[in-house]
Design a protein around this motif. Structure first.
Motif, PDB file in Angstrom:
ATOM      1  N   LEU A 165       0.657  -1.215   0.100  1.00 31.17           N
ATOM      2  CA  LEU A 165       0.002  -0.099   0.216  1.00 31.17           C
ATOM      3  C   LEU A 165       1.053   1.269   0.218  1.00 31.17           C
ATOM      4  O   LEU A 165       0.217   1.814  -0.626  1.00 31.17           O
ATOM      5  CB  LEU A 165      -1.443   0.006   1.130  1.00 31.17           C
ATOM      6  CG  LEU A 165      -2.538  -0.293   0.856  1.00 31.17           C
ATOM      7  CD1 LEU A 165      -2.466  -2.395   0.350  1.00 31.17           C
ATOM      8  CD2 LEU A 165      -3.545  -0.350   2.312  1.00 31.17           C
ATOM      9  N   SER A 166       2.162   1.415   0.259  1.00 29.86           N
ATOM     10  CA  SER A 166       3.157   2.293   0.165  1.00 29.86           C
ATOM     11  C   SER A 166       3.315   2.762  -0.536  1.00 29.86           C
ATOM     12  O   SER A 166       3.991   3.800  -1.022  1.00 29.86           O
ATOM     13  CB  SER A 166       3.930   1.934   1.682  1.00 29.86           C
ATOM     14  OG  SER A 166       4.918   0.577   0.955  1.00 29.86           O
ATOM     15  N   GLU A 167       3.653   1.996  -2.020  1.00 35.04           N
ATOM     16  CA  GLU A 167       3.830   2.611  -3.367  1.00 35.04           C
ATOM     17  C   GLU A 167       3.130   2.595  -4.097  1.00 35.04           C
ATOM     18  O   GLU A 167       2.597   2.776  -5.158  1.00 35.04           O
ATOM     19  CB  GLU A 167       4.692   0.646  -3.772  1.00 35.04           C
ATOM     20  CG  GLU A 167       5.737   0.395  -2.830  1.00 35.04           C
ATOM     21  CD  GLU A 167       6.789   1.458  -3.357  1.00 35.04           C
ATOM     22  OE1 GLU A 167       7.176   1.772  -4.116  1.00 35.04           O
ATOM     23  OE2 GLU A 167       7.656   1.712  -1.896  1.00 35.04           O
ATOM     24  N   ILE A 168       1.324   2.614  -3.563  1.00 33.65           N
ATOM     25  CA  ILE A 168       0.622   2.912  -4.514  1.00 33.65           C
ATOM     26  C   ILE A 168       0.276   4.402  -4.026  1.00 33.65           C
ATOM     27  O   ILE A 168      -0.099   5.100  -3.455  1.00 33.65           O
ATOM     28  CB  ILE A 168      -1.062   2.156  -4.128  1.00 33.65           C
ATOM     29  CG1 ILE A 168      -0.612   0.995  -4.339  1.00 33.65           C
ATOM     30  CG2 ILE A 168      -2.435   2.880  -5.219  1.00 33.65           C
ATOM     31  CD1 ILE A 168      -2.233  -0.408  -3.850  1.00 33.65           C
ATOM     32  N   SER A 169      -0.085   5.241  -5.244  1.00 32.02           N
ATOM     33  CA  SER A 169      -0.970   6.631  -5.734  1.00 32.02           C
ATOM     34  C   SER A 169      -1.822   6.439  -6.260  1.00 32.02           C
ATOM     35  O   SER A 169      -2.292   5.700  -7.100  1.00 32.02           O
ATOM     36  CB  SER A 169       0.393   7.187  -6.101  1.00 32.02           C
ATOM     37  OG  SER A 169       2.223   6.985  -5.705  1.00 32.02           O
ATOM     38  N   MET A 170      -2.668   7.932  -6.397  1.00 33.39           N
ATOM     39  CA  MET A 170      -3.927   8.041  -6.603  1.00 33.39           C
ATOM     40  C   MET A 170      -3.001   8.572  -7.765  1.00 33.39           C
ATOM     41  O   MET A 170      -2.450  10.501  -6.757  1.00 33.39           O
ATOM     42  CB  MET A 170      -5.044   8.448  -6.456  1.00 33.39           C
ATOM     43  CG  MET A 170      -5.327   7.753  -4.412  1.00 33.39           C
ATOM     44  SD  MET A 170      -5.793   5.858  -5.557  1.00 33.39           S
ATOM     45  CE  MET A 170      -7.468   6.767  -6.004  1.00 33.39           C
ATOM     46  N   TYR A 171      -3.891   9.293  -9.044  1.00 37.97           N
ATOM     47  CA  TYR A 171      -3.903  10.357 -10.177  1.00 37.97           C
ATOM     48  C   TYR A 171      -4.268  11.660  -9.868  1.00 37.97           C
ATOM     49  O   TYR A 171      -5.557  11.733  -9.695  1.00 37.97           O
ATOM     50  CB  TYR A 171      -4.223   9.789 -11.144  1.00 37.97           C
ATOM     51  CG  TYR A 171      -3.101   8.701 -12.103  1.00 37.97           C
ATOM     52  CD1 TYR A 171      -1.926   9.103 -12.644  1.00 37.97           C
ATOM     53  CD2 TYR A 171      -3.834   7.951 -12.190  1.00 37.97           C
ATOM     54  CE1 TYR A 171      -1.561   7.541 -13.082  1.00 37.97           C
ATOM     55  CE2 TYR A 171      -3.449   6.571 -12.746  1.00 37.97           C
ATOM     56  CZ  TYR A 171      -1.604   7.030 -12.875  1.00 37.97           C
ATOM     57  OH  TYR A 171      -1.381   5.763 -14.108  1.00 37.97           O
ATOM     58  N   THR A 172      -3.508  12.755 -10.295  1.00 35.73           N
ATOM     59  CA  THR A 172      -4.208  13.666  -9.618  1.00 35.73           C
ATOM     60  C   THR A 172      -3.951  14.882 -11.133  1.00 35.73           C
ATOM     61  O   THR A 172      -2.948  14.302 -11.564  1.00 35.73           O
ATOM     62  CB  THR A 172      -3.993  15.123  -8.243  1.00 35.73           C
ATOM     63  OG1 THR A 172      -2.361  15.153  -8.742  1.00 35.73           O
ATOM     64  CG2 THR A 172      -4.257  13.912  -7.441  1.00 35.73           C
ATOM     65  N   HIS A 173      -4.182  15.619 -11.503  1.00 36.04           N
ATOM     66  CA  HIS A 173      -4.147  16.637 -12.561  1.00 36.04           C
ATOM     67  C   HIS A 173      -2.518  16.246 -12.684  1.00 36.04           C
ATOM     68  O   HIS A 173      -2.148  17.579 -13.393  1.00 36.04           O
ATOM     69  CB  HIS A 173      -4.942  17.873 -12.421  1.00 36.04           C
ATOM     70  CG  HIS A 173      -6.974  17.483 -12.860  1.00 36.04           C
ATOM     71  ND1 HIS A 173      -6.865  16.665 -13.796  1.00 36.04           N
ATOM     72  CD2 HIS A 173      -7.678  16.995 -11.985  1.00 36.04           C
ATOM     73  CE1 HIS A 173      -8.114  16.326 -14.018  1.00 36.04           C
ATOM     74  NE2 HIS A 173      -8.583  16.946 -12.079  1.00 36.04           N
ATOM     75  N   ASN A 174      -2.003  17.725 -11.827  1.00 35.80           N
ATOM     76  CA  ASN A 174      -0.604  17.935 -11.110  1.00 35.80           C
ATOM     77  C   ASN A 174       0.318  16.614 -10.828  1.00 35.80           C
ATOM     78  O   ASN A 174       1.435  16.825 -11.843  1.00 35.80           O
ATOM     79  CB  ASN A 174      -0.338  19.138 -10.413  1.00 35.80           C
ATOM     80  CG  ASN A 174      -1.523  19.297  -9.452  1.00 35.80           C
ATOM     81  OD1 ASN A 174      -2.646  19.177  -9.968  1.00 35.80           O
ATOM     82  ND2 ASN A 174      -1.145  20.464  -8.512  1.00 35.80           N
ATOM     83  N   ALA A 175       0.309  15.702 -10.045  1.00 34.05           N
ATOM     84  CA  ALA A 175       1.329  15.425  -9.626  1.00 34.05           C
ATOM     85  C   ALA A 175       0.420  13.417  -9.397  1.00 34.05           C
ATOM     86  O   ALA A 175      -0.570  13.700  -9.548  1.00 34.05           O
ATOM     87  CB  ALA A 175       1.979  15.085  -8.820  1.00 34.05           C
ATOM     88  N   GLU A 176       0.883  12.777  -8.429  1.00 34.40           N
ATOM     89  CA  GLU A 176       0.830  11.735  -8.271  1.00 34.40           C
ATOM     90  C   GLU A 176       0.347  11.692  -6.612  1.00 34.40           C
ATOM     91  O   GLU A 176       1.460  12.240  -5.767  1.00 34.40           O
ATOM     92  CB  GLU A 176       0.875  10.127  -8.892  1.00 34.40           C
ATOM     93  CG  GLU A 176       0.829  10.100  -9.992  1.00 34.40           C
ATOM     94  CD  GLU A 176       1.672   8.667 -10.376  1.00 34.40           C
ATOM     95  OE1 GLU A 176       2.377   7.692  -9.381  1.00 34.40           O
ATOM     96  OE2 GLU A 176       1.708   8.463 -11.218  1.00 34.40           O
ATOM     97  N   LYS A 177      -0.653  11.431  -6.092  1.00 34.16           N
ATOM     98  CA  LYS A 177      -0.952  11.535  -4.372  1.00 34.16           C
ATOM     99  C   LYS A 177      -0.631   9.906  -3.711  1.00 34.16           C
ATOM    100  O   LYS A 177      -1.108   8.806  -4.175  1.00 34.16           O
ATOM    101  CB  LYS A 177      -2.517  11.846  -4.105  1.00 34.16           C
ATOM    102  CG  LYS A 177      -1.576  13.826  -3.983  1.00 34.16           C
ATOM    103  CD  LYS A 177      -1.937  14.134  -2.943  1.00 34.16           C
ATOM    104  CE  LYS A 177      -2.458  15.070  -2.772  1.00 34.16           C
ATOM    105  NZ  LYS A 177      -1.139  16.915  -2.618  1.00 34.16           N
ATOM    106  N   PRO A 178       0.617   9.992  -2.602  1.00 34.31           N
ATOM    107  CA  PRO A 178       0.504   8.311  -2.211  1.00 34.31           C
ATOM    108  C   PRO A 178      -0.313   8.424  -1.467  1.00 34.31           C
ATOM    109  O   PRO A 178      -1.552   8.856  -1.050  1.00 34.31           O
ATOM    110  CB  PRO A 178       1.888   8.680  -1.142  1.00 34.31           C
ATOM    111  CG  PRO A 178       2.418  10.094  -1.664  1.00 34.31           C
ATOM    112  CD  PRO A 178       1.299  11.151  -2.146  1.00 34.31           C
TER     113      PRO A 178
END
Length: 146
Positions: free
Chosen positions: A48-61
């Motif tokens: 889970l520490s390696e998963i990120s969510m897409y945002t419009h400017n960057a990925e959020k952990p």
């Protein structure tokens, strides 16, 4: 919130805590029922520490997303992942307003909320910023101010 040893194993329901690494894989303990299982190297496993969510400017952990939920819910449970998609999307927009709705699907939102509620039930979520992350945030601010 430390997600370093929390795993999602493809084909297995729930989340698992990494217990012991072996020659041929590792032993994990289910957060749902506490049963231990052995997982081979061929299994599809995500930390889970390696998963990120897409945002419009960057990925959020994922840890930041879960911290946002914990802050909104005051460390309490989030809405059920079984709600209809419109409710889930509206809720997620409150948590992460700039998420990329074209790359983050309702199924992803359901998974995050389900995981959050599992971790919250075990007392593993917190709205506090971990000390290690807090130090790196201060470094980023200092670097950007120069």
């Amino acid at each position: 919130m430390n997600l370093e040893k929390i795993l999602s194993i493809s084909g297995k329901p729930g989340l698992f805590a990494l217990k012991v690494q072996t020659r041929s894989g590792f032993v994990a303990e289910s957060l749902l029922d506490g049963k231990k299982i052995t997982v081979g190297m061929r299994s599809n496993v995500s930390l889970l520490s390696e998963i990120s969510m897409y945002t419009h400017n960057a990925e959020k952990p994922l840890a930041e997303v879960m911290r946002n939920i914990a802050i909104k819910e005051d460390n309490g449970p989030a809405i059920s992942h079984k709600e209809d998609n419109d409710k889930l999307v509206a809720y997620f927009k409150e948590i992460l307003p700039d998420y990329d709705s074209e790359r983050v699907y309702p199924s992803d939102i359901k998974k995050v909320l389900n995981w959050y509620n599992m971790l919250q039930a075990k007392g593993l979520v917190s709205k506090e910023v971990p000390v290690k992350e807090e130090a790196s945030v201060k470094e980023e601010v200092a670097t950007s101010e120069e």
